[in-house]
Design a protein around this motif. Structure first.
Motif, short mmCIF file in Angstrom:
data_model
loop_
_atom_site.label_atom_id
_atom_site.label_comp_id
_atom_site.label_asym_id
_atom_site.label_seq_id
_atom_site.Cartn_x
_atom_site.Cartn_y
_atom_site.Cartn_z
N MET A 1 -33.57 -37.56 41.12
CA MET A 1 -34.96 -37.57 40.14
C MET A 1 -35.58 -39.37 39.86
O MET A 1 -34.35 -39.62 38.73
CB MET A 1 -34.69 -36.82 39.39
CG MET A 1 -36.56 -36.60 39.05
SD MET A 1 -36.88 -35.49 37.35
CE MET A 1 -37.46 -33.91 38.24
N LYS A 2 -36.22 -40.15 39.94
CA LYS A 2 -36.86 -40.62 39.44
C LYS A 2 -37.09 -41.70 38.34
O LYS A 2 -37.46 -40.36 37.55
CB LYS A 2 -37.81 -41.60 40.29
CG LYS A 2 -37.84 -42.25 41.49
CD LYS A 2 -38.99 -43.12 41.92
CE LYS A 2 -38.84 -44.74 42.37
NZ LYS A 2 -39.42 -44.79 43.36
N LYS A 3 -36.26 -42.56 37.14
CA LYS A 3 -36.28 -42.19 36.20
C LYS A 3 -38.47 -42.79 35.94
O LYS A 3 -38.77 -43.93 36.60
CB LYS A 3 -35.91 -43.17 35.22
CG LYS A 3 -35.75 -43.55 33.86
CD LYS A 3 -35.49 -44.28 33.40
CE LYS A 3 -34.74 -44.24 31.84
NZ LYS A 3 -33.71 -45.23 30.93
N ARG A 4 -38.92 -42.19 34.75
CA ARG A 4 -40.18 -42.29 34.93
C ARG A 4 -40.38 -43.43 34.52
O ARG A 4 -39.85 -43.66 33.02
CB ARG A 4 -41.17 -41.32 34.27
CG ARG A 4 -42.03 -40.69 34.17
CD ARG A 4 -42.84 -40.11 33.71
NE ARG A 4 -44.87 -40.64 33.75
CZ ARG A 4 -45.40 -39.34 33.12
NH1 ARG A 4 -45.02 -38.44 32.70
NH2 ARG A 4 -46.64 -39.60 32.83
N LYS A 5 -41.25 -44.85 34.09
CA LYS A 5 -42.05 -45.39 33.74
C LYS A 5 -42.41 -45.26 32.15
O LYS A 5 -43.35 -44.56 31.99
CB LYS A 5 -42.47 -46.73 34.19
CG LYS A 5 -41.78 -47.64 35.23
CD LYS A 5 -42.54 -48.50 36.06
CE LYS A 5 -41.31 -49.28 37.24
NZ LYS A 5 -42.63 -50.26 37.78
N PRO A 6 -42.14 -46.30 31.33
CA PRO A 6 -42.77 -45.79 30.14
C PRO A 6 -44.75 -46.13 29.87
O PRO A 6 -44.80 -47.05 30.92
CB PRO A 6 -42.26 -46.21 28.81
CG PRO A 6 -41.05 -47.71 29.25
CD PRO A 6 -41.30 -47.11 30.77
N LYS A 7 -44.54 -45.44 29.09
CA LYS A 7 -46.58 -45.63 29.15
C LYS A 7 -46.87 -47.05 28.88
O LYS A 7 -45.76 -47.67 27.59
CB LYS A 7 -47.53 -44.80 28.47
CG LYS A 7 -48.85 -45.00 28.24
CD LYS A 7 -49.62 -44.25 28.09
CE LYS A 7 -50.86 -44.49 27.01
NZ LYS A 7 -51.48 -43.92 26.10
N MET A 8 -47.87 -47.82 28.81
CA MET A 8 -48.24 -49.22 28.54
C MET A 8 -49.83 -49.79 28.75
O MET A 8 -49.35 -48.93 29.97
CB MET A 8 -46.87 -50.86 29.70
CG MET A 8 -47.34 -51.60 28.69
SD MET A 8 -46.02 -53.50 28.81
CE MET A 8 -44.96 -52.13 29.16
N GLU A 9 -50.38 -49.81 27.53
CA GLU A 9 -51.40 -50.11 27.94
C GLU A 9 -51.97 -51.80 27.88
O GLU A 9 -51.50 -52.63 27.50
CB GLU A 9 -52.41 -50.02 26.89
CG GLU A 9 -53.64 -49.85 26.19
CD GLU A 9 -54.14 -49.20 24.55
OE1 GLU A 9 -54.46 -48.35 24.76
OE2 GLU A 9 -54.06 -49.57 24.34
N PHE A 10 -53.08 -52.25 28.49
CA PHE A 10 -53.52 -53.09 29.25
C PHE A 10 -54.83 -53.11 27.57
O PHE A 10 -55.58 -52.54 28.35
CB PHE A 10 -53.81 -53.46 31.00
CG PHE A 10 -54.87 -55.17 30.54
CD1 PHE A 10 -54.22 -56.09 30.43
CD2 PHE A 10 -55.97 -55.52 31.31
CE1 PHE A 10 -54.98 -57.40 30.28
CE2 PHE A 10 -56.67 -56.00 31.33
CZ PHE A 10 -55.69 -57.57 30.88
#
Length: 175
Positions: A1-10
């Motif tokens: 299972m792919k590791k989910r990228k953490p949320k990041m806000e622009f």
């Protein structure tokens, strides 16, 4: 299972057409920073921040640094970061967002090739270890520029260096 990228806000800031900077000031910037925020954000312009009072953690990508009143930060555009006040405390920050590209272009109008080279270098995607992020502390916020000793941290080539100034001369304390 792919590791989910953490949320990041622009966070996009529009600088007025007749200026190279956008100040963010006022009472709404006196707050408990980071409440219910567990992600980083980045901006479309260079950010200069000054903390009048408070304390907490300034996260720069994967590295955390303590902040307190009398500190300022300079963070390049598109660099992931966030500010979190200590639990149940208020911090007061003010910010200045700079359109570095327009400043350099105007300053070097007679030499557009040099201007483009400088802008590319400033905006170049470097790994964190090559970025220069300044976290600057003063013993007394009113002492900066008064000939008194101030100290801070400067990242140089992947390591944090303790620096101090006295009468405006910067001294690298690690050398």
């Amino acid at each position: 299972m792919k590791k989910r990228k953490p949320k990041m806000e622009f966070r996009y800031y529009k600088i007025p057409a007749d200026s190279h900077m956008l100040p963010l000031t006022g009472e709404n910037l006196k707050q408990c920073y980071g409440v219910e925020v567990d992600y980083l954000h980045f901006h479309n312009h260079m950010e200069i921040g000054y903390c009048y009072y408070g304390e907490g953690t300034l996260s720069l990508e994967n590295t955390k640094h303590e902040f307190q009143g009398g500190m300022f930060s300079i963070i390049p555009r598109n660099f992931p970061h966030t500010t979190n006040s200590k639990l149940n405390t208020i911090s007061s920050w003010e910010y200045l967002f700079l359109d570095v590209s327009s400043i350099i272009s105007q300053f070097h109008q007679a030499n557009p090739i040099l201007s483009d080279k400088i802008i590319r270098q400033i905006n170049k995607k470097h790994p964190f270890s090559q970025r220069k992020i300044i976290l600057y502390r003063t013993a007394d916020p009113s002492s900066a520029g008064s000939g008194q000793r101030t100290s801070g941290l400067l990242q140089r080539g992947g390591r944090w260096t303790s620096v101090s100034t006295y009468d405006g001369n910067c001294q690298d304390e690690s050398e």
